[in-house]
Scaffold this motif. Structure first.
Motif, PDB file in Angstrom:
ATOM      1  N   ALA A 515       0.829  -1.204   0.000  1.00  0.00           N
ATOM      2  CA  ALA A 515       0.000   0.000   0.000  1.00  0.00           C
ATOM      3  C   ALA A 515       0.865   1.257   0.000  1.00  0.00           C
ATOM      4  N   LEU A 516       1.891   1.279   0.814  1.00  0.00           N
ATOM      5  CA  LEU A 516       2.780   2.441   0.860  1.00  0.00           C
ATOM      6  C   LEU A 516       3.604   2.558  -0.407  1.00  0.00           C
ATOM      7  N   GLN A 517       4.015   1.425  -0.978  1.00  0.00           N
ATOM      8  CA  GLN A 517       4.777   1.454  -2.224  1.00  0.00           C
ATOM      9  C   GLN A 517       3.926   2.022  -3.359  1.00  0.00           C
ATOM     10  N   GLU A 518       2.655   1.613  -3.442  1.00  0.00           N
ATOM     11  CA  GLU A 518       1.778   2.119  -4.496  1.00  0.00           C
ATOM     12  C   GLU A 518       1.520   3.615  -4.344  1.00  0.00           C
ATOM     13  N   PHE A 519       1.570   4.085  -3.123  1.00  0.00           N
ATOM     14  CA  PHE A 519       1.369   5.515  -2.895  1.00  0.00           C
ATOM     15  C   PHE A 519       2.618   6.318  -3.235  1.00  0.00           C
ATOM     16  N   GLY A 520       3.714   5.632  -3.497  1.00  0.00           N
ATOM     17  CA  GLY A 520       4.943   6.304  -3.887  1.00  0.00           C
ATOM     18  C   GLY A 520       5.934   6.515  -2.764  1.00  0.00           C
ATOM     19  N   ILE A 521       5.715   5.862  -1.624  1.00  0.00           N
ATOM     20  CA  ILE A 521       6.634   5.988  -0.487  1.00  0.00           C
ATOM     21  C   ILE A 521       7.521   4.760  -0.444  1.00  0.00           C
ATOM     22  N   GLU A 522       8.814   4.967  -0.511  1.00  0.00           N
ATOM     23  CA  GLU A 522       9.754   3.846  -0.482  1.00  0.00           C
ATOM     24  C   GLU A 522       9.939   3.359   0.955  1.00  0.00           C
ATOM     25  N   ILE A 523       9.834   2.063   1.143  1.00  0.00           N
ATOM     26  CA  ILE A 523       9.934   1.447   2.470  1.00  0.00           C
ATOM     27  C   ILE A 523      11.002   0.365   2.424  1.00  0.00           C
TER      28      ILE A 523
END
Length: 825
Positions: A515-523
């Protein structure tokens, strides 16, 4: 005959299959235990190792393995040194008599020199490697000079090299020999121990050089089997390390094995990378490495034998028992078996600790039950029986020797008993001496009236003291029982908390990550430790953000949207360099927060006030606000009130119930001193999840809740703490709402204005007229108004504590997370 055969067949058919399998399984297990005991504990494994090391060579002429092996066994397992000596001599004899002579001379030379050194030097173990170096060098030089007749500089140089190798191998074997002779109780091997064991095993393989069948070398087969085993157990890193070390030692023993080092290292790397395919995957890695490295040889003539050797190693590997590989994996850090073994150990320790805590809880509960007193009987039958005992004592002292005993207690029993009972009640009320009519009637009835009255008044003192003592014992036992029960409950809750298993949240971690990756936040990664409502605990690693606040502004609101409750940043550890990762911990925040304001003034403008206050953040998601007023003013009153709140804070933070905590404090205050010192307590405990509030008031003034223009009074009438042995109090519950002001005060504020007739109405009106909702401003305004009403004089210690309850809204909670809809898919 036929009947016998049929009977025999029937009996055989009736044999249970499961019993037979169990018998075979027990027999196999027994054989394994016996073999393990024979080879490990009895030391017969040293015979095999010693024989191979006795015939192991380097550069076709150096034998540096024999003496270090014997020295290691001699120093660590002296009772097995004879096994090592016999095996080494037998292995050396298979090479040549010269090698046998060198091994024998070096071993007996070491025994002689070390025996002398041990008597001279106390810490002789530290110099053992240097003794090995000197003995090896001397033995090699003597045999080369006198026996072989070789007197060249090259021979001397080779003797020095062999002695140096012996010194290094002694240090290595000292770490690896215990792994073969002693069962390790700790399930972990250090990196040095693993490398030392690999060197020992590779050194044993050099003892197989020259053993071949149909053109296939035994050392090649066993070295590849060793690489397969470690690659399957420990992965690519350990597998390639085993390949490099084994190939290096084999190439030192025989220069023709130089290409073998590349093959083994590549096979260990590929096999470790393909270990997810189980044994077939690791075997496929060896086949690929054999084909690739075989092309660098002399063509098909070299490739076919190499493939056959790899095939035999694979067959041995496939037939290796799973129990063996699993047992080896338990000792190598990083493997799944090792982690599972550690988790089992930790789980066992946790369960044992929890069991002990639970046992202590049961002990305290049993003590509480044993201390729980029987309730004091207040019925008429018990009271009448007590009175009869008292009157019996009086009669025994006075009427027993009286000449009119029969007339009083036989003829006129009812009249005498009625008079005695009336006088007893009068004596109990201390009015007997003033009841002249009763005394005159008694004098006319009894010839020893004065003696009876004196005895009754004297015994009444003892009677009342005994009753008071019984009451005190009853109250003390009841208090101790309640305290023990409270401790038992705390310990039982702690034991249950310890036994909670940490759940695995792999699916939720993947959902949050994507979910965070799709939002553009690298984790970097996501670790979920708890998803319990109100107790969420999540850790993440994110790239260096250069202080832009992505965690607080973006990730925390998105997690709040995903998890359905407010999530905030608990702690953040920024990366030390721009290309690193920051470590961030997210957790649940409480639904409500409490802001407090305090204003106080000491009597006469002094520095020390007899009032004390405390705001306590409890670990159970609750917030406590307390005000205590010590008796009087000054330092002693301040000490009493401060001590009350200090004890309250310590006990409440243990998780003990509030009622038991207050009773414990009361008993401490009552028993600590014989002086008439006491303190009031005004306690409010606010649940930060739903704002439900419990008020416990002991000798304190009313509290007020301001909700808009409405003022709610909260009060309870109880004596201050420390006056009575058994404190009684009422618990008042109120439901607070966001924006409410909770106002708590001491008696100096509530009763301070002297010209006010109804303090309740006056205080409500002043609170209702307040135009501010800031807690600190409210506290200051109330104190100022009370002092103004007192004409500027401070007649008593004054303390006001104001707590404002409001919804907890994080700073960036209004940022929406539009991708939340995708997380469910």
């Amino acid at each position: 005959m036929e009947r016998v055969e049929r009977g025999t067949v029937r009996r055989i058919s009736e044999v249970p299959i499961h019993d037979t399998q169990a018998t075979v399984s027990r027999w196999i297990r027994h054989v394994k235990l016996r073999l393990g005991h024979l080879f490990v504990h009895q030391g017969f494994l040293l015979l095999l190792v010693g024989f191979l090391l006795g015939r192991a060579l380097i550069l076709a002429k150096l034998t540096p393995f024999a003496l270090p092996f014997f020295v290691s066994v001699y120093m660590l397992r002296r009772d097995k040194a004879a096994f090592a000596l016999i095996a080494l001599m037998a292995g050396a004899l298979t090479l040549s008599f010269d090698v046998l002579l060198f091994v024998g001379v070096s071993i007996f030379g070491f025994l002689f020199i070390y025996g002398w050194v041990r008597r001279v030097i106390s810490e002789s173990l530290k110099i053992v490697p240097f003794v090995v170096f000197a003995v090896s060098l001397a033995a090699k030089w003597l045999i080369s000079y006198y026996w072989v007749g070789e007197r060249t500089v090259y021979g001397t140089a080779m003797a020095v090299v062999e002695a140096g190798l012996s010194l290094v191998l002694t240090l290595i074997f000292m770490q690896s020999i215990p792994l073969l002779t002693v069962r390790k109780h700790k399930h972990a091997l250090r990196a040095e121990e693993i490398i030392s064991l690999i060197i020992l095993l590779a050194s044993m393989l050099t003892g197989m050089i020259g053993w071949s069948a149909y053109g296939l070398s035994l050392e090649h087969v066993m070295s590849r089997y060793l690489v397969l085993l470690f690659a399957f157990v420990a992965g690519a890193a350990t597998g390639s390390t085993v390949g490099v070390v084994t190939g290096l030692i084999l190439s030192l023993a025989n220069i023709g094995n130089l290409l073998e080092m590349s093959l083994l290292a590549f096979a260990g790397l590929l096999g470790g990378l393909l270990k997810e395919g189980r044994k077939l995957g690791v075997a496929f890695g060896l086949i690929v490495a054999t084909l690739l490295m075989g092309l660098y040889g002399n063509g098909k003539a070299e490739l076919v034998p190499t493939l056959l050797e790899s095939g035999i190693a694979i067959v041995l590997f496939l037939f290796t028992a799973h129990s063996l590989t699993e047992k080896i994996a338990k000792y190598i850090p990083g493997t799944a078996e090792y982690i599972n073994e550690q988790q089992q150990y930790v789980r066992k320790i946790r369960d044992v600790t929890a069991q002990h805590v639970s046992q202590f809880s049961n002990v305290f509960q049993a003590l509480a039950e044993s201390f729980s007193p029987e309730p004091l009987s207040d019925d008429s039958e018990h009271q009448e029986r007590e009175e009869d005992y008292f009157l019996g004592d009086i009669t025994g002292q006075t009427c027993q020797t009286c000449f009119k005993k029969a007339q009083c207690w036989v003829t006129n029993f009812s009249t005498t008993y009625a008079y005695m009972k009336r006088m007893m009640h009068e004596a109990e009320e201390k009015t007997l001496a003033h009841n002249h009519q009763l005394l005159r009637e008694w004098e006319r009835h009894c010839v020893k009236a004065g003696k009876v009255v004196d005895a009754m008044e004297k015994e009444m003192v003892i009677y009342q003291a005994n009753r008071k003592l019984k009451q005190q014992i009853y109250e003390s036992r009841k208090l101790v029982a309640e305290q023990l029960l409270g401790i038992s409950q705390v310990m039982d809750d702690f034991a249950k908390e310890m036994q909670k298993e940490q759940e695995n949240h792999y699916l939720q971690e993947e959902q949050i990550y994507h979910a965070l990756q799709e939002f553009g936040i690298e984790i970097g990664h996501v670790d979920i430790y708890s998803l319990e409502k109100g107790n969420i605990d999540i850790e993440m690693s994110i790239p260096y953000c250069d202080g832009r606040g992505e965690c607080e502004k973006l990730i925390a609101p998105m997690l709040s949207d995903i998890l359905g409750e407010t999530i905030v940043v608990k702690r953040e550890e920024c990366a030390a360099y721009p290309n690193g990762y920051c470590r961030v911990a997210f957790g649940s925040t409480k639904a409500f927060v409490v802001e407090t304001g305090v204003a106080f003034a000491a009597k006469g403008g002094e520095l020390i006030s007899g009032d004390s206050y405390a705001t306590i953040e409890l670990g159970t998601g609750k917030y406590a606000v307390a005000v205590s007023d010590g008796m009087g003013n000054g330092e002693r009153a301040h000490y009493e009130s401060r001590e009350t709140l200090r004890l309250l804070q310590k006990i409440l933070q243990t998780g003990m119930d509030e009622s038991i905590a207050i009773k414990s404090i009361n008993s401490i205050l009552a028993l600590r001193t014989t002086e008439d010192m006491y303190a009031t307590l005004d306690l409010a405990i606010i649940d930060l999840q739903n704002a439900a509030t419990k008020f416990l008031k002991i000798g304190s003034m009313p509290s007020f809740i301001k909700r808009g223009n409405k003022v709610i009074k909260v009060e309870a009438s109880n004596l201050p703490m420390g006056i009575l042995k058994e404190v009684e109090f009422d618990v008042v519950s109120e439901q607070l709402k966001s924006g409410d002001l909770l106002i708590m005060m001491s008696d100096g504020v509530f009763e301070g204005p002297m010209n006010v007739e109804n303090h309740d109405v006056w205080m409500k009106r002043k609170i209702q007229e307040l135009k501010t909702n800031d807690p600190q401003e409210v506290a200051d305004l109330i104190i100022e108004e009370v002092i103004r009403q007192c004409g500027g004089e401070i007649e008593d210690d004054m303390t006001v504590v104001v707590a404002k309850v409001r919804h907890n809204t994080p700073k960036w909670a209004t940022i929406p997370a539009y991708m939340y809809m995708k997380k469910a898919q």
